[in-house]
Write an enzyme that holds these catalytic residues in place. Structure first.
Site: not given
Ligand SMILES: Cc1ncc(COP(=O)(O)O)c(C=O)c1O
Length: 397
Positions: A130, A211, A246
Site C-alpha cells: 500500500w 496490518d 471497510k
C-alpha cells in the site's frame, strides 16, 4: 516564507478520484480507490450502523473527552473480534488495545511507538505494498526496506523468494505483514505458508506488525484471522493495526485500533503507558462516534447478526464480480489469461495492464485504474461489466 515552497505531488489514488468526478462520460468506471460499492455502484451506510447510531443518539448524554486510549469496552470488543473471545491473549491480559483514527492512525501510533522505544530498527514492507506504508513510517523517521512478495509474471505470491529474504532480516527489525486481502496484489498466503513465516519470525526474533484492514473480506470474519493466529503463538510479541473503515463501511468516521501483544501482562501495561504518551502528543484522545457504533454492534446479539450478514453480502458480491469479470473478458475474446483474478481475495488485484494500457483505458473509455495496474474489484457491477470488459479488450488488441 510560503512563497518559496514547491508544491507536493498529489496523492496518486485520491487524485484519480478527483479526475473521475470531473469526467463527463456517463459510462465512466472508477476502479481506483478501495471503497466498497454495492450492485448499484453506491457506498451505502450499513443498516446495522444506522440502527446503532439511532440508539447512540437517543442515549448519549455528554460529549466529554474519551480516555486517551479509548474505552475498555471498545478494546475488549476489538480483541475478541481479532483473536476470538476465548483466546489465550485475552485471558492472560498480555494484549492491550488503543483506539486510533482508522487503520492509518493505528499504523502511525505504531510507527511513533517503534521510533521512541526501538530506535534504529528498520520496518520491512512487502514489494509491492500500500503506497501509504512507506510514507507513514518515514514520517516517523523510521528506515524502511522491502522484501520480495509478488511474482507479477505469474500473478502469484513468490513465496520461496519471500521466505529466503525474511531469513536475512536483522534480528529485532519490524516485519509488516498484510493479514489478509493483500493491497495491492490480492495475493494472500496459505495457512501453511503463514506457519512458515511464523517460524522465521520466531527464529529471527522479528517484531511482526500485522496490518489488518480487511477482516471479513477474504473468506470470513473468523477465517481471515488464520494468519494472525499463526503469528500470535504463545509468548510472542506482535503489533496489530486494525481498521473498521471497510468492514463497517465507516470510512469517514476514522475508526481503528492498535493492539500490542506482549509476552506478559506486566510488559503489556508498561507498553500501554508509552502508547498513551504517543497518542497524547499526536491527537490527544480519539473521536468517539465511530468507536461507539462498533462497540454497540459487536456487543448486541441482534445488531451483530445483522452486521455479520452485511459483511457476508459485501464479500460475496466482490467474489461474484471477480468471477463475472473473468467470464466476461473471455466472452469478449480476450486471450490473455485473467483467471488468477477469480482466485484472489479482497478488493484489489494486479491486473497486469501496463501504464500505456491504463492510460488508453482512461483517455479512450473513461475507465480509471491506478498506474500500477491495480484494480479495485469493488468498483465493478453487473451493469458496468460489459462496458468495462469491452474497453479492456480494446486496449489489449
Ligand atoms: C493495506 C491497508 N492498510 C491500512 C489501510 C487504512 O485504512 P483506514 O485508515 O481508512 O482505516 C488501508 C486502506 O485503504 C489499507 O489498504
Amino acid at each position: 516564507m510560503f512563497e518559496t515552497f514547491a508544491a507536493a505531488p498529489p496523492d496518486a489514488i485520491l487524485g484519480l478520484t478527483e479526475a473521475f468526478k470531473k469526467d463527463p462520460n456517463p459510462q465512466k468506471v472508477n476502479l481506483g480507490v478501495g471503497i466498497y460499492k454495492d450492485a448499484q455502484g453506491k457506498t451505502p451506510i450499513l443498516q446495522s450502523v444506522k440502527r446503532a447510531e439511532e440508539r447512540i443518539l437517543a442515549t448519549e448524554t455528554t460529549k466529554n473527552y474519551w480516555p486517551i486510549d479509548g474505552t475498555p469496552e471498545y478494546a475488549a470488543a476489538v480483541q475478541a473480534l481479532l483473536f476470538g473471545a476465548d483466546h489465550e491473549i485475552i485471558s492472560s491480559g498480555r494484549g492491550v488495545t488503543v483506539q486510533a483514527p482508522g487503520g492509518t492512525g493505528a499504523l502511525r501510533v505504531a510507527a511513533d511507538f517503534i521510533a521512541k522505544l526501538m530506535p534504529g530498527k528498520t520496518v520491512w514492507l512487502s514489494d509491492p505494498t500500500w503506497p501509504n506504508h512507506p510514507s507513514i513510517f518515514r514520517a516517523a523517521n523510521l528506515p524502511v526496506a522491502v522484501y520480495p512478495y509478488f511474482d507479477a509474471v505469474n500473478n502469484r505470491v513468490n513465496f520461496s523468494t519471500m521466505l529466503v529474504a525474511l531469513q536475512q532480516i536483522p534480528e529485532g527489525d519490524v516485519l509488516l505483514l498484510h493479514a489478509c486481502c493483500h493491497n495491492p496484489t490480492g495475493g494472500d498466503l496459505t495457512v501453511a505458508q503463514w506457519r512458515q513465516v511464523s517460524e522465521v519470525v520466531a527464529a529471527r526474533k522479528l517484531l511482526p506488525l500485522m496490518d489488518y484492514a480487511y477482516q471479513g473480506f477474504a473468506n470470513g470474519l473468523r477465517e481471515d484471522s488464520a494468519g494472525l493466529l499463526e503469528i500470535c503463538q504463545p509468548g510472542r510479541e506482535v503489533l496489530v493495526a486494525s481498521s473498521f473503515s471497510k468492514n463497517f463501511g465507516l470510512y469517514n468516521e476514522r475508526v481503528g485500533a492498535l493492539t500490542l501483544v506482549a509476552s506478559s501482562d506486566a510488559a503489556a501495561q508498561v507498553s500501554l503507558s508509552h502508547l498513551k504518551q504517543v497518542i497524547r502528543a499526536n491527537f490527544s484522545s480519539p473521536p468517539a462516534h465511530g468507536a461507539a457504533i462498533v462497540t454497540t454492534i459487536l456487543n448486541d446479539p441482534e445488531l451483530r447478526t445483522l452486521w455479520e450478514g452485511e459483511v457476508t453480502e459485501m464479500r460475496e458480491r466482490i467474489n461474484n464480480m471477480r468471477h463475472l469479470f473473468v467470464e466476461t473478458l473471455n466472452e469478449k475474446g480476450v486471450e490473455r489469461d485473467f483467471s488468477f483474478i477469480a482466485q484472489q481475495a479482497g478488493m484489489f488485484s494486479f491486473s497486469g495492464l501496463n501504464p500505456d494500457q491504463v492510460k488508453a483505458l482512461r483517455d479512450k473509455h473513461a475507465v480509471y485504474i491506478v498506474g500500477s495496474g491495480r484494480i479495485s474489484v469493488a468498483g465493478m457491477t453487473e451493469d458496468n461489466m460489459d462496458y468495462l470488459c469491452r474497453a479492456i479488450a480494446d486496449v489489449l488488441k
